[in-house]
Design an enzyme around this catalytic site. Structure first.
Site, short mmCIF file in Angstrom:
data_model
loop_
_atom_site.label_atom_id
_atom_site.label_comp_id
_atom_site.label_asym_id
_atom_site.label_seq_id
_atom_site.Cartn_x
_atom_site.Cartn_y
_atom_site.Cartn_z
N ASP A 1 0.78 -1.24 0.00
CA ASP A 1 0.00 0.00 0.00
C ASP A 1 0.82 1.30 0.00
O ASP A 1 0.59 2.18 -0.81
CB ASP A 1 -0.93 0.03 1.21
N GLU B 1 1.67 -9.48 11.61
CA GLU B 1 1.47 -9.06 10.21
C GLU B 1 2.82 -8.81 9.53
O GLU B 1 3.05 -9.20 8.41
CB GLU B 1 0.60 -7.80 10.18
#
Ligand code: DGY
Length: 414
Positions: free
Chosen positions: A158, A381
């Site tokens: 992102d 993550e």
């Protein structure tokens, strides 16, 4: 953690994130089915529940649009803990979904699941659907063969510096008020900035207002950046589909043509100024000028080039737990901010797999440090590349899958 305890934690994490026919990346922060996360989940399930691995891929492909696109998020069930939800995307596919895709790791997962548990009846329709997805990439997301993305989220990376130039050129006027949910789950210092989010939301609204017109986006869309990550992952996926073709009685000739074009496109992403593969803004022709982890997928894609090994050695010397998402020597490096520094174990897996296949010892080194990282820091993550501290969301599916399918693939499953 000893390896058996880590294996137990990995299986438990995947079971906890299992919603029956698909897996969420993690409850709370990412409560739906994400495209490339699911591909890794399938490879993880293949180690201890192959039937469930097939189901993961089948559920993903149920969301495929009529034109062949496979969305990056499938909103199977309502959940107001995530923004932007289906009402913001305004898409009309077979399942409520986002309007963009994600790197097609699922093509490679199909081959991996087949390798663990061949099943002609399940693999055949998936191959056909993925071949249509590949044709969609060729038709709507390539220029000169290189894959371009129409939103930073389409790359999966992102807030990577790859998009900084294209993002700076966007004026998100009129984006209005919206409430971010991600920073309610994870500290804002580990997430993209508000300036990024304004543009993420603005780009979604813009494409929605244009009716998610894939062909129209090619000429008009204000964000079109050729992405080395998706390009290499598609190259790899095509190779895996082509290799599977004969066993499934499928003719892969069309995919071979696409593979040749994408290989030519990958070569054009070589930035001579930094001697590295690099993202390129299609509207201006400018390279991003960043050595990111995506560039090191060149071995995985089958497009390695001299000079990449020197970059890799330098970066790995600076980061003990594998490939950081951005070169630590880059002024924009930010150790815990998502794709601007952290180590992502699934990137280690793809990069390491490519290196090992190319006969380079760095592949096993990456596997070893990934094993150490997950055993020490659990299923996060992503991780701080300096000390391996867990960052972002916790109880995440993909590090669990990486442990099971690659980092400790030889370990017994209890
Ligand atoms: C997010 O919401 O942060 C996702 O990365 C979009 O896919």
């Amino acid at each position: 953690m000893d390896p058996d305890a880590c294996t137990a934690m990995a299986v438990e994490t995947m079971r906890r994130n299992d919603r029956g026919a698909y897996t969420v990346p993690t409850a709370g922060l990412y409560p739906y089915q994400w495209n490339w996360d699911s591909a890794f989940a399938a490879m993880g399930f293949a180690r201890f529940d192959p039937a469930r691995a097939w189901t993961e891929l089948e559920t993903l492909m149920v969301g495929q649009w009529a034109d062949g696109m496979v969305p990056h998020i499938l909103f199977h069930e309502a959940d107001d803990g995530y923004f932007p939800g289906p009402e913001v995307w305004g898409c009309a596919g077979p399942v409520p979904s986002s309007g963009i895709t994600q790197p097609p790791v699922a093509m490679t997962a199909l081959r991996a699941v087949w390798g663990a548990a061949p099943d002609l009846g399940r693999a055949g329709p998936l191959w056909d659907a993925m071949a249509r997805w590949a044709a969609w990439f060729a038709r709507h997301r390539t220029e000169g063969g290189a894959v371009f993305v129409t939103h930073p989220w389409e790359s999966g990376r992102d807030n990577a510096p790859d998009w900084d130039g294209a993002m700076a050129a966007i004026d998100p006027a009129g984006v209005g008020d919206y409430v971010r949910r991600d920073t309610g789950h994870v500290d804002a210092s580990m997430r993209p900035t508000k300036a990024d989010y304004d543009r993420y939301v603005w780009l979604v609204r813009r494409a929605r207002d244009e009716g998610w017109d894939a062909e129209g986006m090619r000429g008009r869309h204000p964000f079109r950046v050729a992405d080395p990550g998706t390009t290499f992952i598609l190259m790899r996926g095509l190779r895996d589909l082509i290799a599977l073709g004969p066993a499934l009685g499928r003719d892969a000739a069309a995919l071979e043509g696409i593979a040749d074009d994408v290989a030519a496109g990958a070569a054009a992403l070589w930035n001579p100024e930094i001697g590295c593969f690099d993202a390129r803004d299609l509207r201006t022709g400018a390279f991003a000028g960043a050595v990111t982890s995506a560039a090191f997928l060149c071995w995985y894609g089958g497009a390695a080039r001299g000079g990449m090994d020197a970059h890799l050695a330098r970066v790995l010397d600076a980061a003990p737990y594998g490939v950081p998402s951005l070169d630590p020597a880059d002024a924009r490096f930010d150790a815990r901010r998502y794709w601007r520094g952290p180590v992502w174990p699934f990137m280690n897996q793809m990069i390491g797999t490519g290196l090992t296949e190319a006969g380079l010892p760095a592949g096993e080194r990456l596997r070893g440090v990934t094993r150490d990282l997950l055993a020490a820091s659990g299923m996060a993550e992503y991780y701080d590349p300096r000390d391996g501290a867990p960052a972002g969301g916790r109880s995440f599916t993909w590090p669990a899958a990486v442990w099971l399918s690659w980092a400790h693939a030889e370990g017994a499953i209890p």
